[in-house]
Design an enzyme around this catalytic site. Structure first.
Site, PDB file in Angstrom:
ATOM      1  N   TYR A 235       0.830  -1.195   0.000  1.00  0.00           N
ATOM      2  CA  TYR A 235       0.000   0.000   0.000  1.00  0.00           C
ATOM      3  C   TYR A 235       0.871   1.255   0.000  1.00  0.00           C
ATOM      4  CZ  TYR A 235      -3.530  -3.408   1.539  1.00  0.00           C
ATOM      5  OH  TYR A 235      -4.361  -4.504   1.654  1.00  0.00           O
TER       6      TYR A 235
ATOM      7  N   HIS B 234       0.057 -12.350   1.410  1.00  0.00           N
ATOM      8  CA  HIS B 234      -0.701 -11.375   0.623  1.00  0.00           C
ATOM      9  C   HIS B 234      -0.764 -11.780  -0.845  1.00  0.00           C
ATOM     10  CE1 HIS B 234      -1.417  -6.773  -0.144  1.00  0.00           C
ATOM     11  NE2 HIS B 234      -2.507  -7.496  -0.290  1.00  0.00           N
TER      12      HIS B 234
END
Length: 332
Positions: A58, A143
């Site tokens: 992110y 992830h």
């Protein structure tokens, strides 16, 4: 008053119903200032949120840095923090424009390197701790291992399991936007949790076919992300997005019908979308991405909004929900 928290899966890590997703404060799609990011985290705290989720992906680490700064002076045992492994950040050799190709309005100072090796997992945790400036991570998720399933299963998962056994992590999980591979991880490993994005919502219940029943059977906690399906269930209108692309006409019409039924019962569609996942007993928390204090306060208010049982019944009667899908009044 801080909402009640309960353990995530079989772990002792506590989470509340509402979790703060920090992709937005990593400049997802558009920039957010440092002050706005801090205000969003403060608003989450003031709303009783005590579970915060981030990832190196992110904003090329910006989300982790901002979230760590905003939480640094909070009592460490009062909140739960999760981040993710699988992408290492390597410094770019020179100026390389922006990172918008990956969805983040930040300078491309680093590039991402997929790495689900045992060494990569430990390096990722160390790098995240440095960016966060905090003493520990409570939950680590693998992830998006979609294209790296075998390495994630044979190298990354055992590495996380060792960190958990050493007491360096409280819980481990996998986060993806597909249910099939998450189910495989539950069958073949000893996970505490899965984070399922976009596949258990008012518009998409693919997670119900196998994943959610399996998680309930194995005692694996489920965190649901993407309950608004990237915007369509927050504000259904022409041009709204579903899974980050323009919503097909058929789905837009379905979302508008959902909104119409909700409004007839005095319920905002956002409130129904947030509450719906809790109809399934495996679901522990709903993760909502927010980039501003106003968005956080709205999510908290929507989750508290009273929803009459008749709403769920009418959604099934009008075939806007499948007849067998569990709804929140059944979970009480």
């Amino acid at each position: 008053m801080t909402p009640r928290r309960r353990p995530l899966g079989r772990s002792e890590v506590p989470v509340g119903e509402l979790a703060f997703g920090a992709a937005g404060i990593g400049n997802l799609f558009t920039p957010v200032t440092d002050a706005e990011a801090e205000e969003a985290v403060d608003a989450a705290w003031d709303s009783g949120v005590r579970y915060f989720d981030t990832a190196p992906h992110y904003g090329l680490g910006l989300s982790e840095r901002r979230l760590g700064r905003a939480l640094r002076d909070r009592p460490r045992d009062a909140y739960t923090l999760s981040t993710k492994v699988g992408r290492l950040l390597r410094r770019a050799p020179g100026p390389a424009g922006d990172d918008l190709a990956h969805g983040f309005a930040v300078p491309a100072t680093h590039h991402r390197v997929w790495d689900f090796s045992a060494v990569g997992v430990r390096r990722s945790i160390e790098d995240s701790l440095e960016r966060l400036g905090l003493d520990r991570i409570d939950i680590a998720y693998l992830h998006d291992p979609d294209d790296h399933a075998e390495q994630a299963l044979t190298e990354a998962y055992p590495a996380l399991a060792r960190l958990r056994a050493e007491g360096l992590l409280g819980a481990i999980g996998v986060g993806m936007n597909q249910a099939g591979l998450l189910a495989r991880f539950i069958r073949e490993t000893d996970l505490d949790a899965v984070l399922l994005a976009g596949r258990y919502s008012l518009l998409d219940q693919r997670g119900l076919a196998e994943l959610l029943p399996l998680a309930a059977e194995r005692g694996v906690g489920v965190v649901i992300g993407g309950v608004f399906n990237s915007g369509l269930l927050a504000d259904p209108r022409p041009g709204a997005t579903f899974d980050y692309t323009a919503a097909p006409t058929e789905l837009l019409h379905r979302a508008l019908r959902l909104k119409e039924v909700c409004e007839r019962h005095g319920v905002p569609l956002r409130a129904a979308a947030l509450r719906f996942p809790f109809g399934h007993p495996a679901v522990t928390s709903v993760l909502v991405g927010a980039r501003s204090a106003a968005e956080v306060r709205d999510a908290a208010a929507m989750l508290r909004h009273r929803i009459p049982d008749g709403l769920w019944a009418e959604l099934k009667e009008r075939e806007l929900l499948p007849p067998g899908v569990p709804t929140p009044e059944e979970a009480r």
